[in-house]
Design a protein around this motif. Structure first.
Motif, PDB file in Angstrom:
ATOM      1  N   SER A   1     -95.986  -1.999  31.771  1.00  0.00           N
ATOM      2  CA  SER A   1     -95.915  -0.960  32.802  1.00  0.00           C
ATOM      3  C   SER A   1     -94.506  -0.386  32.925  1.00  0.00           C
ATOM      4  N   SER A   2     -93.500  -1.250  32.767  1.00  0.00           N
ATOM      5  CA  SER A   2     -92.118  -0.776  32.820  1.00  0.00           C
ATOM      6  C   SER A   2     -91.813   0.139  31.639  1.00  0.00           C
ATOM      7  N   GLY A   3     -92.294  -0.228  30.462  1.00  0.00           N
ATOM      8  CA  GLY A   3     -92.082   0.596  29.285  1.00  0.00           C
ATOM      9  C   GLY A   3     -92.748   1.952  29.407  1.00  0.00           C
ATOM     10  N   VAL A   4     -93.951   1.970  29.978  1.00  0.00           N
ATOM     11  CA  VAL A   4     -94.652   3.246  30.178  1.00  0.00           C
ATOM     12  C   VAL A   4     -93.869   4.131  31.140  1.00  0.00           C
ATOM     13  N   ARG A   5     -93.334   3.528  32.214  1.00  0.00           N
ATOM     14  CA  ARG A   5     -92.526   4.312  33.163  1.00  0.00           C
ATOM     15  C   ARG A   5     -91.276   4.863  32.493  1.00  0.00           C
ATOM     16  N   ASN A   6     -90.675   4.075  31.611  1.00  0.00           N
ATOM     17  CA  ASN A   6     -89.479   4.553  30.918  1.00  0.00           C
ATOM     18  C   ASN A   6     -89.798   5.712  29.976  1.00  0.00           C
ATOM     19  N   ILE A   7     -90.901   5.610  29.252  1.00  0.00           N
ATOM     20  CA  ILE A   7     -91.308   6.707  28.367  1.00  0.00           C
ATOM     21  C   ILE A   7     -91.609   7.964  29.181  1.00  0.00           C
ATOM     22  N   THR A   8     -92.269   7.784  30.329  1.00  0.00           N
ATOM     23  CA  THR A   8     -92.558   8.922  31.206  1.00  0.00           C
ATOM     24  C   THR A   8     -91.273   9.567  31.706  1.00  0.00           C
ATOM     25  N   ALA A   9     -90.303   8.738  32.073  1.00  0.00           N
ATOM     26  CA  ALA A   9     -89.021   9.259  32.560  1.00  0.00           C
ATOM     27  C   ALA A   9     -88.307  10.057  31.468  1.00  0.00           C
ATOM     28  N   LEU A  10     -88.350   9.567  30.225  1.00  0.00           N
ATOM     29  CA  LEU A  10     -87.730  10.294  29.129  1.00  0.00           C
ATOM     30  C   LEU A  10     -88.444  11.623  28.884  1.00  0.00           C
ATOM     31  N   GLY A  11     -89.788  11.605  28.986  1.00  0.00           N
ATOM     32  CA  GLY A  11     -90.541  12.845  28.813  1.00  0.00           C
ATOM     33  C   GLY A  11     -90.207  13.876  29.874  1.00  0.00           C
ATOM     34  N   ASN A  12     -90.087  13.436  31.127  1.00  0.00           N
ATOM     35  CA  ASN A  12     -89.722  14.361  32.210  1.00  0.00           C
ATOM     36  C   ASN A  12     -88.309  14.894  32.033  1.00  0.00           C
ATOM     37  N   LEU A  13     -87.411  14.032  31.573  1.00  0.00           N
ATOM     38  CA  LEU A  13     -86.043  14.477  31.326  1.00  0.00           C
ATOM     39  C   LEU A  13     -86.016  15.570  30.268  1.00  0.00           C
ATOM     40  N   ILE A  14     -86.755  15.363  29.183  1.00  0.00           N
ATOM     41  CA  ILE A  14     -86.759  16.334  28.085  1.00  0.00           C
ATOM     42  C   ILE A  14     -87.429  17.646  28.514  1.00  0.00           C
TER      43      ILE A  14
ATOM     44  N   PHE B   1     -83.990  14.542  40.945  1.00  0.00           N
ATOM     45  CA  PHE B   1     -82.604  14.941  40.753  1.00  0.00           C
ATOM     46  C   PHE B   1     -82.502  15.743  39.456  1.00  0.00           C
ATOM     47  N   PRO B   2     -82.114  17.015  39.540  1.00  0.00           N
ATOM     48  CA  PRO B   2     -81.958  17.816  38.324  1.00  0.00           C
ATOM     49  C   PRO B   2     -80.787  17.309  37.496  1.00  0.00           C
ATOM     50  N   CYS B   3     -80.848  17.523  36.199  1.00  0.00           N
ATOM     51  CA  CYS B   3     -79.774  17.085  35.316  1.00  0.00           C
ATOM     52  C   CYS B   3     -79.593  18.110  34.205  1.00  0.00           C
ATOM     53  N   ASN B   4     -78.605  17.886  33.381  1.00  0.00           N
ATOM     54  CA  ASN B   4     -78.290  18.787  32.277  1.00  0.00           C
ATOM     55  C   ASN B   4     -77.809  17.929  31.111  1.00  0.00           C
ATOM     56  N   ILE B   5     -78.763  17.368  30.379  1.00  0.00           N
ATOM     57  CA  ILE B   5     -78.467  16.372  29.353  1.00  0.00           C
ATOM     58  C   ILE B   5     -79.037  16.840  28.016  1.00  0.00           C
ATOM     59  N   ASN B   6     -78.212  16.822  26.995  1.00  0.00           N
ATOM     60  CA  ASN B   6     -78.658  17.187  25.646  1.00  0.00           C
ATOM     61  C   ASN B   6     -79.339  15.989  24.995  1.00  0.00           C
ATOM     62  N   VAL B   7     -80.590  16.146  24.638  1.00  0.00           N
ATOM     63  CA  VAL B   7     -81.355  15.039  24.080  1.00  0.00           C
ATOM     64  C   VAL B   7     -81.634  15.303  22.605  1.00  0.00           C
TER      65      VAL B   7
END
Length: 629
Positions: free
Chosen positions: A457-470, A486-492
């Motif tokens: 479940s933690s891994g799924v949340r992390n993948i979801t967080a990366l998807g939302n960031l991208i 929280f908005p961000c400005n990160i080059n992925v």
């Protein structure tokens, strides 16, 4: 001499000045002095100078990220003390201090209670070693005074008994950085200084809750980071600061011994400054009042927002910056050609992939339209060789950008690492996560490390967080009962063997033109062939291209619209609105990469051409790998 003007700011003579506007006038004078372009050369930095070299109540600066914002606190802005020998009352100022003087008159009618806020600030996460070294080399030098004995009540975890070397040239040994003849071995995350009072973040951050009662956690967002962290006391302009801001803060250093008391009864004079501290839980006290020898206090006089942390560029909009930009624009095209050739060699002779990597490195979210971040350009570089290639590729990227972090997406990492910050209500603090990063940080996601297995479940949340960031350039912080965006400005940048399981704005399958028998030796040779002066030009180029303004004339806009209609005439499914958006982003980045601030017809045609080449390669790759989506 300039180092001592802060002491006069809080002296009794100034405090008893009959002019009520004295404080505002003096503060404005200091701000004017600190805005001068040479201020960096005479104000010592907590990032570069060991804490025990700095005098308490002296002026220092700190380059940092606002990791947490604590609740407002009350303090005695003005109070009276009674001289025990003469019984005379003396008016004191409590501003820019953590502890009152002895003999406070609690019955005085002149006592004034004021309010301030505390920010928990950490060094900019993922700051590249070369950026730290250049900042250090240009920093003010501090020679410990013979009349001052450093106060070292609590030693940091890393200090030895021979730490008291007072030779100024040995304040810190800079690492070799990127020089001709150096290898691509792993660079240290921090500044490599055993003399500094600092601790190191754990090598990995897990999702287990932080236990502030058992150990001191400096709450760095990234594993392996080094301090110091600071508690910054803010007295004015609170609305102008936000969580995750990157700032250069100028203020008065406070390392009072009373503040090192941890888990013991508070000093009564300290409680007079902030009576609400007596209501804190032990966990909250440990989080909010760590030892000053590890987490010094900094009373803010002036803070300068950092649009970037590249020490090779002017840090604030000034006439000097305008002249610098104008002079560099002349050579933008030639530097671009040299950088493109360098990246082509790094990407094993693939010129198209090098073109897209260059565009990715200068991408930037320049505005938001509703929820859509405009300007982002997440690149998926697929078909990467296995073994150590992606790690070496990251090291080269790290040498070009001022901030970066490589996330190895192994199954263990994704299931155990804390990516999203979470609110700890017991300690009343925000527990950091690896996605709490400064703007324009290059996040390198290494998907080649992902092996077979199941995400929990933690891994799924992390993948979801990366998807939302991208997709949305936002991170949803976990406040237990709700999530806060929280908005961000990160080059992925995503490197993968096949097509990434994460979304991206653009996928480019890597097509190596060379197959070196020894990959590490090949990349090291390319790395060694570059002079420091040339690499510095690349660093300036990438940071500067992000800051340029951009516009499209009505004439070119009309031409692009007509061209889009023509492309859809024969086959409406061949070019979608999403394709048009991507080509416009590529056209913008192509123009900026050449130092051009407007889109030309030639620029648009060039964007169409390389997008056609990329799509053709992607379709070819799909036909070879029929199982890819």
């Amino acid at each position: 001499m300039r180092m001592w003007f802060v002491c006069r700011f809080c002296c009794p003579a100034a405090q008893s000045n009959s002019n009520p506007e004295w404080e505002a006038k003096v503060l404005e004078y200091f701000k004017g002095q600190l805005r001068e372009k040479e201020s960096h050369s005479w104000v010592p930095s907590l990032n570069d100078v060991p804490l025990h070299y700095l005098k308490p109540n002296s002026l220092v600066k700190f380059r940092c990220l606002v990791q947490d914002m604590f609740d407002p606190e009350f303090y005695m802005g003005v109070y009276e003390t009674v001289d025990p020998s003469t019984k005379a009352n003396v008016l004191r100022c409590g501003k820019y201090k953590d502890v009152t003087e002895c003999g406070v008159d609690l019955n005085s009618r002149n006592t004034v209670t004021a309010e301030r806020q505390t920010f928990y600030c950490v060094p900019i996460p993922g700051e590249s070693p070369w950026a730290k070294e250049i900042s250090f080399l240009s920093a003010a030098r501090v020679v410990p005074s013979t009349s001052y004995v450093p106060s070292r009540q609590k030693r940091s975890y890393e200090e030895d008994d021979d730490d008291m070397d007072t030779q100024p040239q040995k304040q810190r040994e800079p690492h070799t950085g990127l020089r001709r003849g150096t290898g691509l071995g792993k660079e240290p995350h921090g500044n490599g200084d055993s003399k500094r009072q600092e601790t190191e973040a754990p090598s990995s951050q897990t999702t287990a809750p932080s236990d502030c009662s058992s150990h001191l956690d400096l709450n760095f967002p990234l594993p392996g980071e080094r301090g110091p962290a600071c508690l910054v006391k803010v007295y004015e302009g609170l609305d102008s600061f936000k969580l995750n801001d990157t700032l250069e803060i100028y203020g008065i250093l406070s390392v009072n011994p009373v503040l090192t008391v941890l888990g013991e009864e508070k000093d009564p004079s300290l409680l007079l400054l902030n009576p609400t501290e007596s209501m804190e839980t032990p966990e909250e006290q440990r989080a909010h009042d760590p030892p000053a020898s590890l987490v010094p206090r900094l009373h803010m006089l002036y803070a300068r927002p950092l649009q970037h942390n590249n020490p090779l560029l002017p840090s604030a909009p000034t006439e000097d910056q305008s002249a610098f930009v104008s002079s560099f624009l002349v050579e933008m095209a030639s530097v671009r050609a040299e950088l493109l050739a360098y990246l082509t060699h790094v990407l094993l002779g693939d010129g198209l992939a090098a073109e897209y990597l260059l565009l990715h490195l200068i991408s930037n979210v320049y505005t938001r339209r509703d929820v859509l971040p405009l300007g982002k350009f997440t690149l998926n570089l697929s078909g990467c060789p296995l073994n150590s290639y992606t790690e070496r590729l990251y090291q080269i990227v790290q040498q070009l950008v001022p901030c970066s972090y490589r996330l190895s997406m192994s199954l263990h990492t994704m299931n155990s690492m804390r990516l999203v910050p979470k609110k700890d209500y017991v300690a009343n603090r925000l527990v950091s996560g690896a996605l709490q990063l400064a703007r324009n940080t290059s996040l390198f996601l290494d998907e080649t490390q992902l092996e077979q297995g199941q995400l929990d479940s933690s891994g799924v949340r992390n993948i979801t967080a990366l998807g939302n960031l991208i997709s949305w350039q936002k991170v949803d912080y976990d406040f237990s009962y709700h999530q806060m965006e929280f908005p961000c400005n990160i080059n992925v940048l995503v490197t993968s063997e096949g097509r990434s399981l994460l979304p991206s704005d653009c996928q480019v399958p890597l097509q190596p033109q060379v197959t070196p028998p020894n990959m590490e030796e090949y990349l090291t040779t390319i790395h060694m062939a570059q002079f420091t002066s040339q690499i510095n030009k690349f660093r300036v180029y990438l940071s500067l291209a992000r800051t340029l303004d951009y516009s499209i004339s009505d004439e070119v806009t009309k031409a692009v619209e007509d061209d889009f209609v023509d492309m859809r005439k024969d086959d409406p499914q061949s070019v979608t609105a999403e394709d048009l958006h991507r080509m416009l982003v590529v056209a913008r980045l192509l123009s900026l990469s050449l130092g051009q601030t407007t889109l030309s017809r030639d620029g648009w045609m060039r964007a169409k051409h390389i997008d056609m080449l990329r799509r053709s390669r992607t379709e070819q790759q799909k036909s070879l790998n029929g199982n890819e989506p």
